[in-house]
Write an enzyme that holds these catalytic residues in place. Structure first.
Site, short mmCIF file in Angstrom:
data_model
loop_
_atom_site.label_atom_id
_atom_site.label_comp_id
_atom_site.label_asym_id
_atom_site.label_seq_id
_atom_site.Cartn_x
_atom_site.Cartn_y
_atom_site.Cartn_z
N THR A 199 -2.83 -8.59 13.05
CA THR A 199 -4.17 -9.15 12.87
C THR A 199 -4.01 -10.48 12.13
N ALA B 174 -0.77 0.15 7.06
CA ALA B 174 -1.70 -0.63 7.90
C ALA B 174 -3.15 -0.35 7.52
N THR C 50 -5.53 3.16 -2.53
CA THR C 50 -5.94 2.20 -3.56
C THR C 50 -6.69 2.88 -4.69
N ASP C 51 -6.64 2.26 -5.87
CA ASP C 51 -7.42 2.78 -7.00
C ASP C 51 -8.93 2.59 -6.79
N GLU C 52 -9.30 1.75 -5.80
CA GLU C 52 -10.74 1.49 -5.59
C GLU C 52 -11.50 2.71 -5.11
N TYR D 51 -14.88 -1.35 2.45
CA TYR D 51 -13.42 -1.19 2.41
C TYR D 51 -13.03 0.07 1.65
N LYS E 231 -11.16 3.64 2.80
CA LYS E 231 -9.88 4.12 2.22
C LYS E 231 -10.08 5.52 1.64
N GLN F 142 -6.16 -18.96 -5.65
CA GLN F 142 -6.27 -19.92 -6.76
C GLN F 142 -5.01 -20.79 -6.88
N LYS G 110 -11.83 -20.81 -7.90
CA LYS G 110 -13.20 -20.27 -7.77
C LYS G 110 -13.25 -18.87 -8.37
N LEU G 111 -14.11 -18.74 -9.39
CA LEU G 111 -14.26 -17.46 -10.08
C LEU G 111 -15.60 -16.84 -9.67
N TYR G 112 -15.57 -15.60 -9.17
CA TYR G 112 -16.83 -14.94 -8.81
C TYR G 112 -17.60 -14.61 -10.08
N ALA H 69 -21.08 -9.07 -3.68
CA ALA H 69 -22.07 -7.99 -3.72
C ALA H 69 -21.40 -6.69 -4.14
P1 NAD Z 1 -2.72 -6.82 4.31
O1 NAD Z 1 -4.10 -7.09 4.80
O2 NAD Z 1 -1.93 -7.92 3.71
O3 NAD Z 1 -1.84 -6.23 5.51
C1 NAD Z 1 -2.33 -5.27 6.40
C2 NAD Z 1 -1.38 -5.21 7.60
O4 NAD Z 1 -1.84 -4.18 8.49
C3 NAD Z 1 -1.31 -6.50 8.42
O5 NAD Z 1 0.03 -6.83 8.73
C4 NAD Z 1 -2.11 -6.17 9.68
O6 NAD Z 1 -1.67 -6.90 10.82
C5 NAD Z 1 -1.83 -4.69 9.82
N1 NAD Z 1 -2.88 -3.98 10.58
C6 NAD Z 1 -4.23 -4.08 10.39
N2 NAD Z 1 -4.86 -3.30 11.29
C7 NAD Z 1 -3.90 -2.69 12.04
C8 NAD Z 1 -3.92 -1.76 13.10
N3 NAD Z 1 -5.08 -1.30 13.60
N4 NAD Z 1 -2.75 -1.34 13.63
C9 NAD Z 1 -1.57 -1.81 13.13
N5 NAD Z 1 -1.48 -2.70 12.13
C10 NAD Z 1 -2.63 -3.13 11.59
O7 NAD Z 1 -2.86 -5.59 3.32
P2 NAD Z 1 -2.07 -5.27 1.96
O8 NAD Z 1 -2.73 -5.94 0.84
O9 NAD Z 1 -0.62 -5.46 2.22
O10 NAD Z 1 -2.40 -3.70 1.84
C11 NAD Z 1 -1.54 -2.75 2.49
C12 NAD Z 1 -2.02 -1.35 2.13
O11 NAD Z 1 -1.98 -1.18 0.73
C13 NAD Z 1 -3.46 -1.06 2.54
O12 NAD Z 1 -3.52 0.28 3.01
C14 NAD Z 1 -4.26 -1.23 1.26
O13 NAD Z 1 -5.40 -0.41 1.28
C15 NAD Z 1 -3.25 -0.74 0.25
N6 NAD Z 1 -3.39 -1.29 -1.12
C16 NAD Z 1 -3.45 -2.63 -1.32
C17 NAD Z 1 -3.50 -3.13 -2.62
C18 NAD Z 1 -3.52 -4.63 -2.91
O14 NAD Z 1 -3.59 -5.02 -4.05
N7 NAD Z 1 -3.44 -5.49 -1.89
C19 NAD Z 1 -3.49 -2.25 -3.69
C20 NAD Z 1 -3.46 -0.86 -3.45
C21 NAD Z 1 -3.38 -0.40 -2.14
O1 DAU Z 2 -7.35 -2.43 -6.59
C1 DAU Z 2 -6.63 -2.46 -5.39
C2 DAU Z 2 -7.29 -3.39 -4.40
O2 DAU Z 2 -7.01 -4.71 -4.85
C3 DAU Z 2 -6.81 -3.19 -2.97
O3 DAU Z 2 -7.21 -1.92 -2.53
C4 DAU Z 2 -7.37 -4.26 -2.04
O4 DAU Z 2 -6.79 -4.14 -0.74
C5 DAU Z 2 -7.02 -5.63 -2.61
O5 DAU Z 2 -7.58 -6.65 -1.81
C6 DAU Z 2 -7.52 -5.74 -4.04
O6 DAU Z 2 -8.97 -5.70 -4.08
P1 DAU Z 2 -9.82 -6.70 -5.00
O7 DAU Z 2 -11.15 -6.83 -4.39
O8 DAU Z 2 -9.69 -6.33 -6.43
O9 DAU Z 2 -8.92 -8.05 -4.78
P2 DAU Z 2 -9.30 -9.58 -4.54
O10 DAU Z 2 -8.00 -10.32 -4.56
O11 DAU Z 2 -10.18 -9.77 -3.38
O12 DAU Z 2 -10.12 -9.93 -5.87
C7 DAU Z 2 -9.59 -9.69 -7.16
C8 DAU Z 2 -10.69 -10.02 -8.17
O13 DAU Z 2 -10.91 -11.42 -8.16
C9 DAU Z 2 -12.01 -9.38 -7.85
O14 DAU Z 2 -12.65 -9.04 -9.09
C10 DAU Z 2 -12.80 -10.49 -7.15
C11 DAU Z 2 -12.28 -11.73 -7.83
N1 DAU Z 2 -12.23 -12.98 -7.02
C12 DAU Z 2 -11.68 -12.93 -5.78
C13 DAU Z 2 -11.55 -14.09 -5.04
C14 DAU Z 2 -10.95 -14.06 -3.65
C15 DAU Z 2 -12.67 -14.18 -7.60
O15 DAU Z 2 -13.14 -14.21 -8.75
N2 DAU Z 2 -12.52 -15.32 -6.87
C16 DAU Z 2 -11.99 -15.33 -5.62
O16 DAU Z 2 -11.88 -16.42 -5.01
#
Ligand code: NAD
Ligand code: DAU
Length: 332
Positions: free
Chosen positions: A36, A79, A121-123, A148, A152, A192, A203-205, A272
C-alpha cells in the site's frame, strides 16, 4: 522453527523486524505485503537472497495466504492500516485489512496448525489522564477511541477467540509508540524531522500536551522474537520501554537536536477524539520472559533517528509532498 512468514514486512516496524531477524538468527523469512502507500520495498534492500523472499499480495486473499502458510513454521502478523488520522477520514480499509485480513490469517493458522504471533497496539486500551499514575497492563479493559484502534481491538479479540474455540497456537503483543528508521513521513516524529530538513515548521496538534510512550523499533523487534521463542500460547504481552514524553517535549527535542530554536513550531487543528496519554507497564514480559530494551535513552535514540532521516532523503522524499498536501487540506 526454521521458516518465518512476516505479514506487512515492507512497512515501518515489519521491515525493522525482518532486518533484526536476519541479523540475529539463522531463520529464513518470507514477507507478504500488499505494498500500500505505507509499504516500501526499499526498506528491505540488502537482505541476503538465500534467506529472504518477498511476495506481493493481500492478507485477505485466502488462496494466497493458504499457499504461504503451507511453507511456514511460524507467522508474525504486522500488516495493518496503521494511521489514526487516515482512519478518521476513510475507515473502510481499516475494516478490510485489520479485521477481515486478520480473520483470513487465523483461518489459515487453524487449517495448518501454524504458530501465530499477532502484533497489536496499546491504543486498544483507550487513554489515561495526564496526571494518572496508572499504566496499561495486560488486564486493563479494552476501550478503543478511533476507527484504527477499534479495528485493532477487534483483531485482538478474534485472535483470542480462535485460540479458545479452535486451539490456534497464538500469542498477542500490544506495544507503545515506535520510532526509528523506515517510518513513513505521515507519522509524528518523521513528519517533524523531515519538516525541519525541508525548512517547514513542525506541526503540533492542539496544545501538544498529549503523552506517548516511545520505544525504539529495534527493541520492539527483540521483544517479539522473545515472545515467539518463549511466550506462552494464548497469552498477551505488553511491550514498552518507559519512554513517556509529551508531544511538545518531543518537538522541542527535535528542534534543539537539529540546531533550531526550541519554539520554532506551529500549533494546528487537533485530531478528533485525540487520546490524551498512553503508558505501558511491561513487567510481565520482563519478569516472565527476561526481555529488556537496549535503547534506555530516548534522546540518543532520537538523535540516531534524525541522523537516519538526514542520510536517507531518497527514501522519504517521494512521499513527502503528497503527505503534507493531505495534512494541509485538513488544516494540520
Ligand atoms: P505501516 O503502516 O508502516 O506498515 C503496514 C504495512 O502493512 C505496509 O507495508 C503495508 O503495505 C502493509 N499492508 C497494509 N495492508 C495490507 C494488506 N491488506 N495485505 C498485506 N499487507 C498490507 O505500519 P507500522 O507502523 O509498521 O505498524 C505495523 C503493525 O504494528 C500494525 O499492526 C500496527 O497496528 C502495529 N503497531 C504499530 C505501532 C507504531 O508505533 N507504529 C505501535 C504498536 C503496534
Ligand atoms: O501507540 C501505538 C500507536 O502509535 C500505533 O498503534 C499506531 O499505529 C501509530 O501510528 C501510533 O499512533 P499515534 O496516533 O500515537 O501516532 P502518530 O505518529 O500519528 O501521532 C503521535 C502523537 O503526535 C499523537 O498524539 C498525535 C500527535 N501529532 C501527530 C502528527 C502526525 C502531532 O502533534 N502532529 C503531527 O503532525
Amino acid at each position: 522453527m526454521r521458516r518465518l512468514l512476516v505479514t506487512g514486512g515492507a512497512g515501518f516496524i515489519g521491515s525493522n523486524f525482518v532486518h533484526h531477524v536476519i541479523d540475529n538468527t539463522d531463520l529464513h523469512v518470507t514477507v507478504l505485503d500488499k505494498l500500500t502507500y505505507a509499504g516500501n520495498l526499499r526498506s528491505l534492500d540488502g537482505l541476503p537472497g538465500d534467506r529472504f523472499a518477498f511476495v506481493q499480495g493481500d492478507i485477505a486473499d485466502a488462496a494466497l495466504v493458504d499457499s504461504l502458510f503451507g511453507d511456514a513454521d511460524a507467522v508474525v502478523h504486522y500488516a495493518a492500516e496503521s494511521h489514526n488520522d487516515n482512519s478518521l477520514h476513510d475507515p473502510r480499509p481499516f475494516l478490510d485489512t485489520n479485521i477481515v485480513g486478520t480473520y483470513t490469517l487465523l483461518e489459515a493458522a487453524r487449517r495448518h496448525g501454524t504458530r501465530f504471533h499477532h502484533i497489536s497496539t496499546d491504543e486498544v486500551y483507550g487513554d489515561l489522564e495526564l496526571d494518572d499514575p496508572a499504566r496499561f497492563t495486560e488486564t486493563t479493559p479494552y476501550n478503543p477511541s478511533s476507527p484504527y484502534s477499534s479495528t485493532k481491538a477487534g483483531s485482538d479479540l478474534l485472535v483470542r477467540a480462535w485460540v479458545r474455540s479452535f486451539g490456534v497456537q497464538a500469542t498477542i503483543s500490544n506495544c507503545s509508540n515506535n520510532y526509528g528508521p523506515y517510518q513513513h513521513v505521515e507519522k509524528f516524529i518523521p513528519r517533524q524531522i523531515t519538516n525541519v530538513i525541508r525548512g517547514i515548521r513542525p506541526k503540533l496538534y492542539g496544545a501538544g500536551e498529549n503523552v506517548r510512550d516511545w520505544i525504539h523499533a529495534d527493541d520492539h523487534s527483540s521483544a517479539v522474537l522473545t515472545i515467539l521463542e518463549r511466550g506462552r500460547i494464548g497469552e498477551t504481552y505488553l511491550i514498552g520501554a518507559d519512554g513517556e514524553r509529551s508531544n511538545k517535549e518531543v518537538v522541542e527535542l527535535i528542534l534543539e537536536e537539529m540546531g533550531q530554536p526550541r519554539d520554532a513550531y506551529d500549533h494546528v487543528t487537533d485530531r478528533a477524539g485525540h487520546d490524551l496519554r498512553y503508558a505501558i507497564d511491561s513487567t510481565k514480559l520482563r519478569t516472565e520472559l527476561g526481555w529488556m530494551p537496549a535503547y534506555s535513552d530516548f534522546e540518543s535514540g532520537l538523535g540516531a533517528t534524525i541522523a537516519w532521516y538526514r542520510d536517507h532523503e531518497d527514501w522519504w522524499a517521494p512521499a513527502k509532498d503528497e503527505t503534507e498536501a493531505f495534512y494541509a487540506s485538513k488544516g494540520q
